[in-house]
Design a protein around this motif. Structure first.
Motif, PDB file in Angstrom:
ATOM      1  N   SER A 161       1.141  -1.135  -0.288  1.00 15.90           N
ATOM      2  CA  SER A 161      -0.197   0.109   0.235  1.00 15.90           C
ATOM      3  C   SER A 161       1.253   1.358   0.216  1.00 15.90           C
ATOM      4  N   LEU A 209      -1.373  -2.061  -7.649  1.00 11.65           N
ATOM      5  CA  LEU A 209      -1.549  -0.561  -7.043  1.00 11.65           C
ATOM      6  C   LEU A 209      -1.951   0.121  -8.006  1.00 11.65           C
ATOM      7  N   THR A 230      -9.966   0.023  -2.474  1.00 11.72           N
ATOM      8  CA  THR A 230      -8.976  -0.339  -1.556  1.00 11.72           C
ATOM      9  C   THR A 230      -9.525  -0.101  -0.147  1.00 11.72           C
ATOM     10  N   TRP A 233     -12.480  -3.120   0.074  1.00  9.27           N
ATOM     11  CA  TRP A 233     -11.487  -3.947  -0.521  1.00  9.27           C
ATOM     12  C   TRP A 233     -13.625  -5.000  -1.255  1.00  9.27           C
TER      13      TRP A 233
END
Length: 297
Positions: A161, A209, A230, A233
């Motif tokens: 992340s 990502l 994110t 989810w």
């Protein structure tokens, strides 16, 4: 010269691609440098790591030190250092500006299938078999193990992340697992991810990502891209090819998060425009998301 991927000035969704032959054997992994993505690094069964400058349109470095196939490469956030690993169980670091190997290498106990630096470059996540080892990049000290209990199924890709608080892993069992980053050394061995996103389409090959950190894309061996938000989810999109057996081996977002690129088994690259994502939700339910196909022929 332009970038290998340029949008047509005519305004249509047509993209042009330059094809570069840089390896003699199968290419296993590619990665863009952070930031503007000026450099592309590729790894192959031919034991070479090749660094390509997309602005100057030329190869700028070629490294050959591994004794077996190279399965994974990753850029350090500084843009200057590349890590590589593969079947010889060794992680090596390369300075793409000086063209020199950066000591020391890190020796693992099993073949390396995936690599990813955290966002500040202090830690590197290493996929070896069914677990991920979090290793200090400078010292090679192993700090934590994330064990998915896969009984031999491989971790095929890793994504950190933006804030470094979690990481995602893709595996052959068909799940994308979300892990809370261990608070080392108190939690040095983890066996349970905080979330498992299951694919109905087989093994999950690749993760990406988005640069803004809002979306995580996962490709499957059944020719689909699953796009998750994110924040909670939830699955936002399910993109597919026009055939159900076309494997998608790798996925990447454009720097502005508006395009999603997928490299397919047949040698083509599919380009999906996904911004604004809300406009695509109805189409996604019918698997009719339009794409531009980039042929390798």
């Amino acid at each position: 010269p332009g970038s290998p991927l340029d949008r047509s000035s005519a305004g249509s969704d047509v993209y042009k691609r330059q094809q570069q032959q840089v390896h003699d054997l199968r290419g296993n992994h590619v990665a863009f440098s952070p930031g503007e993505g000026r450099y592309v690094v590729s790894a192959s069964d031919d034991h070479f790591i090749v660094v390509y400058d997309t602005v100057e349109d030329m190869e700028v470095a070629r490294f050959d030190s591994h004794t077996e196939a190279i399965e994974a490469v990753a850029f350090h956030p500084s843009d200057a250092i590349v890590a590589s690993g593969g079947s010889d169980k060794v992680i090596k670091f390369w300075n793409i500006q000086t063209h020199e190997q950066v000591p020391p290498p890190i020796t693992m106990t099993a073949a390396i299938w995936s690599l990813e630096f955290d966002r500040i470059g202090e830690m590197i996540a290493v996929g070896t078999g069914s677990d991920v080892r979090l290793v200090e990049a400078k010292t090679g000290k192993e700090m934590a193990i994330l064990d998915s209990g896969g009984n031999g199924t491989r971790i095929l890709d890793i994504a950190f992340s933006l804030n470094g608080e979690w990481l995602a892993t893709a595996n052959e069992r068909g799940t994308t697992d979300i892990w809370q980053r261990p608070q080392m050394p108190e939690a040095s061995f983890l066996t349970n991810p905080v979330m498992s996103l299951r694919s109905d389409s087989g093994a999950v090959y690749s993760l990406a990502l988005s640069p803004d950190g809002e979306l995580l894309a996962a490709t499957t061996n059944a020719g689909e891209i699953l796009v998750y938000q994110t924040e909670d989810w939830t699955q936002r999109l399910r993109l597919g090819t026009d055939t159900t057996d076309q494997e998608m081996n790798s996925v990447a977002f454009s720097p502005d998060s508006q395009l999603l690129l997928a490299a397919c088994e047949d040698g083509t690259v599919r380009v999906y425009r996904i911004d604004p994502i809300e406009d695509l939700l109805e189409l996604a339910e019918e698997r009719l998301i339009p794409y531009t196909q980039l042929d390798s022929k």
